[in-house]
Design a protein around this motif. Structure first.
Motif, PDB file in Angstrom:
ATOM      1  N   TYR A 446      82.555  20.338 -37.053  1.00 53.52           N
ATOM      2  CA  TYR A 446      82.139  20.721 -35.700  1.00 53.52           C
ATOM      3  C   TYR A 446      80.919  21.632 -35.722  1.00 53.52           C
ATOM      4  N   GLY A 447      80.873  22.571 -36.664  1.00 52.09           N
ATOM      5  CA  GLY A 447      79.929  23.673 -36.617  1.00 52.09           C
ATOM      6  C   GLY A 447      78.460  23.312 -36.511  1.00 52.09           C
ATOM      7  N   PRO A 448      77.905  22.482 -37.410  1.00 51.60           N
ATOM      8  CA  PRO A 448      76.467  22.218 -37.348  1.00 51.60           C
ATOM      9  C   PRO A 448      76.033  21.590 -36.024  1.00 51.60           C
ATOM     10  N   GLY A 449      76.734  20.563 -35.577  1.00 48.50           N
ATOM     11  CA  GLY A 449      76.357  19.916 -34.326  1.00 48.50           C
ATOM     12  C   GLY A 449      76.531  20.827 -33.126  1.00 48.50           C
ATOM     13  N   ALA A 450      77.667  21.518 -33.053  1.00 44.47           N
ATOM     14  CA  ALA A 450      77.918  22.410 -31.924  1.00 44.47           C
ATOM     15  C   ALA A 450      76.887  23.527 -31.874  1.00 44.47           C
ATOM     16  N   ALA A 451      76.510  24.060 -33.028  1.00 46.38           N
ATOM     17  CA  ALA A 451      75.521  25.131 -33.068  1.00 46.38           C
ATOM     18  C   ALA A 451      74.175  24.650 -32.543  1.00 46.38           C
ATOM     19  N   VAL A 452      73.757  23.466 -32.972  1.00 47.33           N
ATOM     20  CA  VAL A 452      72.469  22.931 -32.516  1.00 47.33           C
ATOM     21  C   VAL A 452      72.529  22.599 -31.028  1.00 47.33           C
ATOM     22  N   GLY A 453      73.637  22.001 -30.573  1.00 45.78           N
ATOM     23  CA  GLY A 453      73.763  21.688 -29.157  1.00 45.78           C
ATOM     24  C   GLY A 453      73.723  22.939 -28.297  1.00 45.78           C
ATOM     25  N   ALA A 454      74.437  23.983 -28.718  1.00 48.21           N
ATOM     26  CA  ALA A 454      74.421  25.241 -27.976  1.00 48.21           C
ATOM     27  C   ALA A 454      73.036  25.857 -27.984  1.00 48.21           C
ATOM     28  N   ALA A 455      72.375  25.844 -29.143  1.00 49.41           N
ATOM     29  CA  ALA A 455      71.032  26.415 -29.237  1.00 49.41           C
ATOM     30  C   ALA A 455      70.045  25.649 -28.361  1.00 49.41           C
ATOM     31  N   LEU A 456      70.208  24.338 -28.273  1.00 50.98           N
ATOM     32  CA  LEU A 456      69.345  23.548 -27.388  1.00 50.98           C
ATOM     33  C   LEU A 456      69.571  23.944 -25.933  1.00 50.98           C
ATOM     34  N   GLY A 457      70.834  24.185 -25.564  1.00 52.59           N
ATOM     35  CA  GLY A 457      71.123  24.625 -24.211  1.00 52.59           C
ATOM     36  C   GLY A 457      70.533  25.988 -23.899  1.00 52.59           C
ATOM     37  N   LEU A 458      70.360  26.827 -24.914  1.00 46.00           N
ATOM     38  CA  LEU A 458      69.821  28.173 -24.729  1.00 46.00           C
ATOM     39  C   LEU A 458      68.307  28.236 -24.935  1.00 46.00           C
ATOM     40  N   LYS A 459      67.698  27.130 -25.319  1.00 50.44           N
ATOM     41  CA  LYS A 459      66.265  27.116 -25.607  1.00 50.44           C
ATOM     42  C   LYS A 459      65.469  27.516 -24.365  1.00 50.44           C
ATOM     43  N   GLY A 460      64.524  28.386 -24.558  1.00 55.96           N
ATOM     44  CA  GLY A 460      63.679  28.828 -23.455  1.00 55.96           C
ATOM     45  C   GLY A 460      64.216  30.005 -22.671  1.00 55.96           C
ATOM     46  N   THR A 461      65.408  30.484 -23.029  1.00 53.82           N
ATOM     47  CA  THR A 461      66.012  31.600 -22.297  1.00 53.82           C
ATOM     48  C   THR A 461      65.712  32.951 -22.931  1.00 53.82           C
TER      49      THR A 461
END
Length: 582
Positions: A446-461
């Motif tokens: 779970y970790g690598p994908g979830a981390a990247v997905g969360a980071a993409l959601g936070l990009k630009g913030t």
């Protein structure tokens, strides 16, 4: 450039995703949704939603899972017929157990046998959704284009209806490639497709529970999935302070500020001493209250529970789950219940407790005693850190401490952490929403994908996403790094490499001791050495800046400082640390 002309069934499907507010779709390519893929690329111009290309379907769903938790929006993944769905099914189970809204779209068919190629026969089923039906909230395989529109919009509503969770809609390849006679609207703005408002608690129940907490001798509050919602911090603090209750986090979450004097995480006696336990949005009520028997194994024990406590459950758990999975444990030890939205109920309980007041002197005395225990826990943690400061391989205590020191001045979010070896006391979490919680179903990878997905959601913030993963978790899904590098996702990923499937090696040691056998052979079939996996090199190969493996504890802090600077410049930075097996 986007095309202005809606000409195909898949154009309408793609427009529905845009009208639902979808910013990204996570996918690994497949011919069963080639029509939809073309519409996303050419009709919508790969702009809202943008395609996030993934190297594996398990990663795609995990990214949608992490993205949903970071943003509060529904994550969307697209999977290629049966084989893609099989690859992604582990991550779907994780999202189901974690009650996370994810819309999984499957390409299928064509339903018309006359349109099938030889591979379509092998990859088609009746019904395709049967593969994941036991662990999604809803699934559908519409037979017409109108049906597909209704299914997509209904699925989005169901995913966001509490208790939330993943849904699956299979879109027939023939419908995707069906010509449209004229453009049409998706109706995504109609109120019939909006999720319902939160379920409010019975006022009498709120008064009853608040009064019981105030009258208790040793009340305990345990908070669960509310920990990913920043709005829960203030009412939780208010309720804890008004009642003078001890506080513990549920497993794999962080809710009350870790430095709050009533936070007793790390105190293994707190649970057993409680006479009233209020469980807020807790998945496994047995684990959080009475606990499970420890006769078979002592690994990952949460400390003894309280067999005689009056247990109050605030959740929508009775509206979640099914008869297939045993997730959530046995019939819970529940004496009272408020089946309502946990956040709304928490706010109402805080209001009621403050209004009722209780015996203020007794509550103040209780709070002072809890503060002394809180300080004792912090002192023990500091002593352990000092004792293990120079350990090599690097201790988990020092690793956690050093990563926090490297990011503490930033607006950080802990998007993933290794719950198996996490150590309380070394990372100051200000409250809900700063750590996004665990995987849900215990599915490694779970970790690598979830981390990247969360980071993409936070990009630009302006937020700096931080993930601390185990080596086994990373090795199952390292391709997630490529997606992060490709999309320019800032992310700090720290890999705790103990060169073992550590949890299972500990189990092998335990059972060897129980049987009077040689525990020195517990590493066989567990250790990932000879050769040692060079995970930093793997990360560099996928386009990340990477450092390590770091084995010298004195070298860790400067490496982490450099990694943080790389992330602030917009890069994904991976630091591999040779860590103790805990």
């Amino acid at each position: 450039m986007a095309s202005d002309e809606m000409a195909w069934g898949s154009d309408l499907m793609a427009q529905a995703l845009r009208d639902l507010g979808t910013d990204y779709v996570f996918l690994n390519p497949g011919s069963s949704f080639r029509g939809l893929h073309d519409s996303l690329a050419n009709f919508l111009g790969d702009e809202k939603p943008k395609m996030a290309l993934c190297t594996h379907e398990m990663i795609a769903v995990a990214m949608a899972h992490g993205y949903a938790k970071a943003t509060g929006n529904t994550g969307v993944a697209i999977l290629h017929n049966l084989v893609g769905l099989m690859n992604g099914s582990m991550s779907i189970f994780n999202a189901f157990c974690d009650q996370t809204p994810v819309l999984i779209i499957g390409g299928s068919g064509p339903a018309d046998p006359g349109q099938r190629r030889f591979i379509d026969w092998a990859h088609s089923a009746n019904a395709q959704g049967d593969l994941v039906r036991p662990y999604v909230k809803w699934t559908d395989e519409p037979a017409t284009l109108d049906g597909a529109m209704d299914s997509l919009l209904r699925a989005a509503r169901i995913a966001q209806t509490a208790p939330k969770g993943p849904v699956y809609v299979s879109l027939d390849a023939g419908l995707q490639e069906q010509p449209l006679e004229t453009s049409r609207t998706t109706d995504a703005n109609l109120t019939r497709y909006a999720p319902p408002p939160p379920v409010h608690p019975d006022p009498a129940a709120v008064e009853r529970v608040a009064a019981r907490l105030l009258a208790a001798e040793a009340p305990l509050i345990v908070c669960g999935r509310l920990g990913i919602d920043r709005r829960a911090t203030l009412p939780l603090v208010r309720l804890v302070e008004a009642t003078g209750a001890a506080y513990l986090d549920d497993r794999c979450i962080a809710c009350l500020p870790t430095r709050h004097p009533q936070n007793l995480n790390g105190d293994r006696k707190a649970r057993s001493e409680a006479d009233v336990i209020l469980a807020l949005d807790v998945h496994d009520l047995t684990l959080a209250t009475t606990g499970y028997g420890v006769g078979r194994s002592h690994i990952m024990g949460a400390g003894p529970g309280s067999a005689g406590a009056h247990v109050i459950d605030v959740s929508l758990s009775d509206w979640f789950g099914n008869s297939w999975s045993r997730f959530g444990g046995p019939t819970p030890p529940r004496d009272d219940q408020i089946p309502a939205d946990p956040l709304v109920t928490l706010e109402a309980l805080a209001d009621a407790a403050e209004r009722l007041g209780g015996d203020t002197a007794r509550i103040a005395t209780r709070r002072d005693r809890l503060a002394e225990r809180h300080e004792a826990v912090r002192k023990r943690a500091a002593e352990t850190l000092e004792k293990r400061w120079s350990d090599s391989p690097i201790s988990v205590e020092r690793l956690t401490h050093e990563v926090f020191q490297a990011v503490r001045a930033e607006d950080w979010r802990l998007v993933v952490r290794n719950h198996r070896s996490w150590k309380d006391g070394y990372w100051a979490i200000p409250g809900c929403g700063h750590y996004l919680g665990g995987d849900g179903g215990g599915g490694v990878g779970y970790g690598p994908g979830a981390a990247v997905g969360a980071a993409l959601g936070l990009k630009g913030t302006g937020v700096l996403p931080v993930a601390i993963l185990g080596d086994g978790d990373f090795m199952m899904a390292p391709g997630a790094i490529w997606t992060a590098a490709h999309l320019g996702v800032p992310l700090l990923m720290v890999l705790m490499n103990n060169r073992s499937w550590g949890n299972d090696e500990l189990h092998q040691r335990e059972i060897a001791h129980q049987r009077g056998r040689d525990a020195s052979r517990a590493h066989i079939g567990q250790r990932t050495h000879e050769p040692d996996a060079d995970l930093a090199t793997v990360a560099r190969g996928f386009g990340a800046w990477a450092a390590g493996p770091v084995a010298d504890p004195e070298a860790l802090a400067p490496v982490l400082r450099e990694a943080v600077e790389r992330v602030k410049e917009g890069e994904v930075a991976v630091v591999e640390v040779v860590a103790q097996l805990e």
